[in-house]
Design an enzyme around this catalytic site. Structure first.
Site, mmCIF file in Angstrom:
data_model
loop_
_atom_site.group_PDB
_atom_site.id
_atom_site.type_symbol
_atom_site.label_atom_id
_atom_site.label_comp_id
_atom_site.label_asym_id
_atom_site.label_seq_id
_atom_site.Cartn_x
_atom_site.Cartn_y
_atom_site.Cartn_z
ATOM 1 N N SER A 81 -9.101 0.502 -5.590
ATOM 2 C CA SER A 81 -7.658 1.677 -5.677
ATOM 3 C C SER A 81 -6.520 2.097 -4.803
ATOM 4 C CB SER A 81 -8.451 2.573 -6.388
ATOM 5 O OG SER A 81 -7.126 3.750 -6.690
ATOM 6 N N ASN A 115 -7.503 18.411 -9.751
ATOM 7 C CA ASN A 115 -8.846 19.255 -9.954
ATOM 8 C C ASN A 115 -8.237 19.930 -8.381
ATOM 9 O OD1 ASN A 115 -11.516 19.783 -8.476
ATOM 10 N ND2 ASN A 115 -12.257 18.366 -7.913
ATOM 11 N N CYS A 146 -4.166 9.730 5.436
ATOM 12 C CA CYS A 146 -3.810 8.999 4.990
ATOM 13 C C CYS A 146 -1.967 9.337 5.268
ATOM 14 C CB CYS A 146 -3.844 9.378 3.628
ATOM 15 S SG CYS A 146 -3.106 7.747 2.732
ATOM 16 N N GLU A 181 -14.823 10.652 4.443
ATOM 17 C CA GLU A 181 -16.149 11.081 2.958
ATOM 18 C C GLU A 181 -16.307 9.744 2.497
ATOM 19 O OE1 GLU A 181 -13.775 15.066 2.773
ATOM 20 O OE2 GLU A 181 -13.823 13.885 1.145
ATOM 21 N N CYS A 226 0.950 11.876 -1.113
ATOM 22 C CA CYS A 226 0.779 11.682 -2.446
ATOM 23 C C CYS A 226 0.938 13.136 -3.163
ATOM 24 C CB CYS A 226 0.107 11.257 -3.187
ATOM 25 S SG CYS A 226 0.076 9.159 -2.599
ATOM 26 N N GLU A 270 -5.898 4.424 2.473
ATOM 27 C CA GLU A 270 -5.310 3.251 1.585
ATOM 28 C C GLU A 270 -5.485 2.336 1.501
ATOM 29 O OE1 GLU A 270 -2.774 2.439 -1.334
ATOM 30 O OE2 GLU A 270 -3.773 0.820 -0.844
ATOM 31 N N CYS A 273 -2.527 14.993 -3.875
ATOM 32 C CA CYS A 273 -3.341 14.248 -2.957
ATOM 33 C C CYS A 273 -3.712 15.280 -1.810
ATOM 34 C CB CYS A 273 -3.606 13.317 -2.894
ATOM 35 S SG CYS A 273 -4.916 12.882 -1.468
ATOM 36 N N SER A 279 -2.669 3.796 -8.550
ATOM 37 C CA SER A 279 -2.948 5.699 -8.863
ATOM 38 C C SER A 279 -1.376 5.353 -9.534
ATOM 39 C CB SER A 279 -2.753 5.612 -7.310
ATOM 40 O OG SER A 279 -3.856 5.791 -6.825
ATOM 41 N N LEU A 280 -1.199 5.067 -10.191
ATOM 42 C CA LEU A 280 0.237 5.665 -11.225
ATOM 43 C C LEU A 280 0.755 6.915 -11.273
ATOM 44 C CD1 LEU A 280 2.177 3.119 -12.727
ATOM 45 C CD2 LEU A 280 1.473 3.979 -14.640
ATOM 46 N N HIS A 281 0.562 7.355 -12.118
ATOM 47 C CA HIS A 281 0.070 8.960 -12.258
ATOM 48 C C HIS A 281 1.895 8.920 -12.812
ATOM 49 C CE1 HIS A 281 -3.192 9.220 -10.263
ATOM 50 N NE2 HIS A 281 -2.605 8.754 -8.620
ATOM 51 N N CYS A 296 -11.000 14.925 -3.300
ATOM 52 C CA CYS A 296 -11.006 13.884 -2.046
ATOM 53 C C CYS A 296 -10.379 14.442 -0.350
ATOM 54 C CB CYS A 296 -10.140 12.509 -2.100
ATOM 55 S SG CYS A 296 -9.581 11.538 -1.010
ATOM 56 N N CYS A 328 -17.763 6.359 -3.857
ATOM 57 C CA CYS A 328 -16.916 6.511 -3.871
ATOM 58 C C CYS A 328 -16.883 6.310 -1.951
ATOM 59 C CB CYS A 328 -16.215 7.769 -4.125
ATOM 60 S SG CYS A 328 -14.147 7.869 -4.332
#
Ligand code: SF4
Length: 388
Positions: free
Chosen positions: A230, A329, A143, A123, A147, A199, A150, A252-254, A372, A136
Site C-alpha cells: 500500500s 477509526n 512516517c 507494529e 497524512c 511508506e 493517520c 491510499s487515495l482518500h 495504525c 499487516c
C-alpha cells in the site's frame, strides 16, 4: 522473474555478511541470521568455516531451517553437521525482536509492538478470518508523510526498518500463532499487507529484499498474489515495484480533488492525482484478475458526498480497480470524525453501481487500539511516565 540471485562463492566474499542490514543503526544485530537471503546465509556458513564449494548447499539448508521450519536454535538443524552447528552458534544468533506489547481483541485481531535491539519499535497486526488471515506489517519506524487522518503520521520518522526487521515481523507472528513449518494450505497468515507504519516505497530497497525472502517458495512461501503493498503515491517507485516484485498494489487515495488530497495525503503536492492514476494505469502487475485497490477513508462531511463518489468513478475509468471504503477509526486528538452509516452506504452504492466492487471494511480490533500507530504511542507515553 528470478528473485533470488544465484550464489557464486567465487564472486561473493565471506565479508558480505557484515553488510547484512541491521548494524548499530539497525534493529537486528549484524550477526543475526534472521532476515538473510540464501546468498548471505551461504556466506555466513563460509564465515563459520564451511568449504566454499559447500556454501550453496549450506545456504539452502539454513534457509530451509529458518524460514520453512522456523528454527529458533541451531541444535534443531539436524541436516547440518554438529561441528558446523557449533561454529555457527559461536558466530551467529537466531534472535527475534522482542515484544513490548501484544494485545488480542475480542474479535481475534492480534497486535504486536515489536522492539528492536536499538530500542525502536514498530507494529504488526494479524486480522484472522475463518480459514485464513492477513498480517499487516510496518516498513518504517514512524512516517515522514504526515497524512492528516493517520495516527502514525503524528510520529516523526525515526528510521527505515531493515529487510531483516521486516521479515522478522512475520516470523514473530508465526511463532505466536504456531504456524511452523510453513503449511501448504489452511494458513492463518495467508496474506501479507504492507499497510502498517511507514511508506514502503520510501524504503523500497529494504522492502524489496524482505519480500524476496518472504516470497521464496522454499521458505515463508507467501506468493506475490497474496502480498499487497500500500502506497500513498510515491509515483516514481510504483512502476519499479510492479516490474521487480509483481505484488498487488493498493493506493491510499482518500480524496478525489487535489486541493483536499494535498491536506489529507500531503505527498499529493509532489505527485498529484493525475500522475498517480497514470502510474496505476501503467502498473505492470495489474489486470482484471488482479485489480488495484483504492483505499478511501470515510471522513464525515470532508470527502464523503455523492459528488465525491461520482468523481471517484470518473477518475477510475480505464483502471482495473476495486475500492475499499474504510470507516475512520478515530484516535485521541484526531481532527476528523467517521462518516455516518448513511453517507457510507450512499457512497458505496454509487461506486458499486458503476461496476466497481466497493466493500465497506468492517472495523476490526477497535478494543485494542488497532488504528495504525496507536499502540506505539501508548508504549512511548508509558515509558515516559515510568522514567519521569
Ligand atoms: S497513511 Fe501511511 S503514508 Fe500517510 S502518514 Fe500514515 S503511515 Fe505515513
Amino acid at each position: 522473474m528470478t528473485l533470488v540471485p544465484e550464489y557464486r562463492a567465487a564472486d561473493r566474499p565471506a565479508a558480505t555478511v557484515s553488510g547484512h542490514e541491521g548494524g548499530p543503526e539497525g534493529g537486528l544485530s549484524a550477526n543475526n541470521l534472521i532476515g538473510m537471503d540464501r546468498d548471505q546465509l551461504a556466506a555466513a556458513a563460509v564465515m563459520a568455516g564451511e568449504q566454499p564449494r559447500q556454501a550453496r548447499l549450506r545456504g539452502r539448508q539454513l534457509f530451509h531451517w529458518l524460514y520453512h521450519r522456523g528454527a529458533t536454535s541451531f541444535d534443531e538443524m539436524t541436516t547440518i553437521s554438529k561441528n558446523l552447528r557449533a561454529r555457527l552458534k559461536e558466530k551467529f544468533t537466531l534472535e527475534r525482536p522482542g515484544t513490548s506489547a501484544c494485545q488480542q481483541s475480542r474479535d481475534g485481531t492480534r497486535k504486536w509492538l515489536l522492539r528492536f535491539a536499538d530500542g525502536q519499535e514498530a507494529e504488526a497486526v494479524h486480522i484472522p478470518e475463518e480459514d485464513r488471515g492477513a498480517l499487516c506489517i510496518s516498513s518504517q519506524v514512524g512516517c515522514t508523510l504526515t497524512c492528516s487522518f493517520c495516527h502514525t503520521g503524528t510520529q516523526r520518522l525515526v528510521r527505515n526498518l531493515t529487510a531483516a526487521e521486516i521479515v522478522a515481523q512475520i516470523m514473530v507472528a508465526r511463532d505466536t500463532i504456531g504456524e511452523w513449518p510453513t503449511p501448504k494450505d489452511h494458513r492463518m497468515i495467508s496474506n501479507i499487507v504492507l499497510m502498517g507504519m511507514g511508506e514502503p516505497l520510501l524504503n523500497y530497497d529494504n522492502v524489496r529484499r524482505a519480500l524476496t525472502v518472504i516470497m521464496d517458495a522454499e521458505g515463508i512461501a507467501i506468493s506475490k498474489r497474496r502480498i499487497t503493498l500500500s502506497t500513498s503515491g510515491v509515483v516514481p517507485k510504483i512502476e519499479q515495484c510492479g516490474r521487480e516484485l509483481g505484488v498487488n498494489l493498493a493506493i491510499s487515495l482518500h480524496a478525489v480533488h487535489d486541493e483536499l488530497r494535498d491536506i489529507l495525503v500531503p505527498i499529493n503536492k509532489r505527485y498529484p492525482i493525475g500522475e498517480l492514476l497514470q502510474a496505476c494505469r501503467d502498473y505492470p502487475a495489474s489486470n482484471n484478475a488482479r485489480r488495484i485497490t483504492f483505499e478511501y477513508v470515510m471522513l464525515r462531511d470532508v470527502n464523503d458526498s455523492a459528488a465525491d463518489a461520482r468523481e471517484l468513478v470518473r477518475l477510475l475509468r480505464g483502471i482495473p480497480a476495486k475500492v475499499n471504503l474504510i470507516p475512520f477509526n478515530p484516535w485521541p486528538g484526531a481532527p476528523y470524525e467517521c462518516s455516518t452509516a448513511k453517507a457510507i452506504n450512499r457512497f458505496a452504492a454509487i461506486v458499486n453501481d458503476a461496476g466497481y466492487s466497493s466493500p465497506v471494511r468492517v472495523p476490526r480490533g477497535r478494543d485494542i487500539m488497532a488504528a495504525c500507530g496507536q499502540l506505539k504511542s501508548a508504549s512511548v507515553k508509558a515509558r515516559r511516565a515510568a522514567s519521569a
